[in-house]
Motif scaffolding. Sequence first.
Motif, PDB file in Angstrom:
ATOM      1  N   THR A  78       8.373  16.463  19.044  1.00  0.00           N
ATOM      2  CA  THR A  78       7.440  17.521  18.612  1.00  0.00           C
ATOM      3  C   THR A  78       8.198  18.731  18.066  1.00  0.00           C
ATOM      4  O   THR A  78       7.733  19.867  18.160  1.00  0.00           O
TER       5      THR A  78
ATOM      6  N   LYS B 163       9.475  14.757  14.657  1.00  0.00           N
ATOM      7  CA  LYS B 163       8.224  15.426  15.018  1.00  0.00           C
ATOM      8  C   LYS B 163       7.433  14.572  16.009  1.00  0.00           C
ATOM      9  O   LYS B 163       6.838  15.074  16.965  1.00  0.00           O
ATOM     10  N   LYS B 164       7.444  13.259  15.787  1.00  0.00           N
ATOM     11  CA  LYS B 164       6.725  12.344  16.685  1.00  0.00           C
ATOM     12  C   LYS B 164       7.415  12.239  18.046  1.00  0.00           C
ATOM     13  O   LYS B 164       6.762  12.258  19.087  1.00  0.00           O
ATOM     14  N   ALA B 165       8.744  12.123  18.040  1.00  0.00           N
ATOM     15  CA  ALA B 165       9.485  11.868  19.274  1.00  0.00           C
ATOM     16  C   ALA B 165       9.756  13.121  20.094  1.00  0.00           C
ATOM     17  O   ALA B 165       9.812  13.063  21.321  1.00  0.00           O
TER      18      ALA B 165
ATOM     19  N   ASN C  41       8.470  13.177  29.833  1.00  0.00           N
ATOM     20  CA  ASN C  41       8.366  13.475  28.406  1.00  0.00           C
ATOM     21  C   ASN C  41       7.159  12.729  27.847  1.00  0.00           C
ATOM     22  O   ASN C  41       7.272  11.569  27.459  1.00  0.00           O
ATOM     23  N   ALA C  42       6.021  13.403  27.785  1.00  0.00           N
ATOM     24  CA  ALA C  42       4.787  12.754  27.367  1.00  0.00           C
ATOM     25  C   ALA C  42       4.906  12.136  25.980  1.00  0.00           C
ATOM     26  O   ALA C  42       4.342  11.069  25.720  1.00  0.00           O
ATOM     27  N   GLU C  43       5.677  12.795  25.100  1.00  0.00           N
ATOM     28  CA  GLU C  43       5.795  12.293  23.734  1.00  0.00           C
ATOM     29  C   GLU C  43       6.526  10.952  23.673  1.00  0.00           C
ATOM     30  O   GLU C  43       6.357  10.184  22.724  1.00  0.00           O
TER      31      GLU C  43
ATOM     32  N   ASP D 248       4.377   7.017  24.221  1.00  0.00           N
ATOM     33  CA  ASP D 248       3.693   6.243  23.190  1.00  0.00           C
ATOM     34  C   ASP D 248       4.654   5.597  22.191  1.00  0.00           C
ATOM     35  O   ASP D 248       4.214   4.888  21.285  1.00  0.00           O
ATOM     36  N   LEU D 249       5.949   5.829  22.357  1.00  0.00           N
ATOM     37  CA  LEU D 249       6.918   5.248  21.435  1.00  0.00           C
ATOM     38  C   LEU D 249       7.178   3.782  21.778  1.00  0.00           C
ATOM     39  O   LEU D 249       7.125   3.379  22.938  1.00  0.00           O
TER      40      LEU D 249
END
Length: 258
Positions: free
Chosen positions: A198, A194-196, A144-146, A149-150
């Motif tokens: 999309t 939306k950030k976590a 999970n690319a998103e 960055d978390l």
Amino acid sequence: MIQLEDIKGRFKRDKAIHAEYPIRVLIIKEASGLLCMNSGDYVLAPGRVFFIPEEGIIRLEGEITSAYWLSFSTLLYSEFLLQHTDAQSRNLFMTLSFKDLNSMQAKKAFSLLEQLKREILAKRDVSYLAQYLSLLLGFSAVLNAELMDLSVDELQQVLRFRAILEQYFKTERSTEFYAAGMGMSSRRLNAFLKKAFTKNLPDLLFARLIREAEELLIHTDYSVSMIAEILGFEQSNSFASSFKRSKGVSAIEFRKTY
């Protein structure tokens, strides 16, 4: 159903590593040496995460200063497979594979593992542990690319949202309800999702409902109208049209196929 332990010490390849459950992951924090299988020998590099097939016998050779040995049942693993339907995810444990995390990613993974230990000791319920395991595997395998960055706190928020969604997706549809559960405003929740993921909340709810519909169509004899009622649709026609729009076939055709 799940066991997580710290391992360290000097190992020789003449002794196999025992696991309580069939599906296994070895996460290296600091070590030197080799992981040995019939398919070959693999370096025990810091930040390396090994995904080990059920049938493989694992032997270690070298010295481990710090590592995590995680094993779990197929019941817990099934939630990961439901959430990750791509070929890469489904083949994760078919043969021995590994991912190398950078220092920041590895630090986050170690934090998640320490928290998972606490959750296991607290005897959290199966559905929660399945959600946690799915998040951990998705992150550790860089599926999970998103998520990469978390922050650790944001990853914990992802887990909290998944747990709330899992409990209430059949009955609750409003953004305000989920925002209250997360301790956020509706606007902040939408931005976070939306950030976590999309995706926005309606999309996530719809995807979860359709996934549940698939399970009910395959594994039960419930009528389409009964499934619509279980999933909180006011009219069965609304459910039927939503399902066909999502899957490209009607619910009845889907059931016949499987």
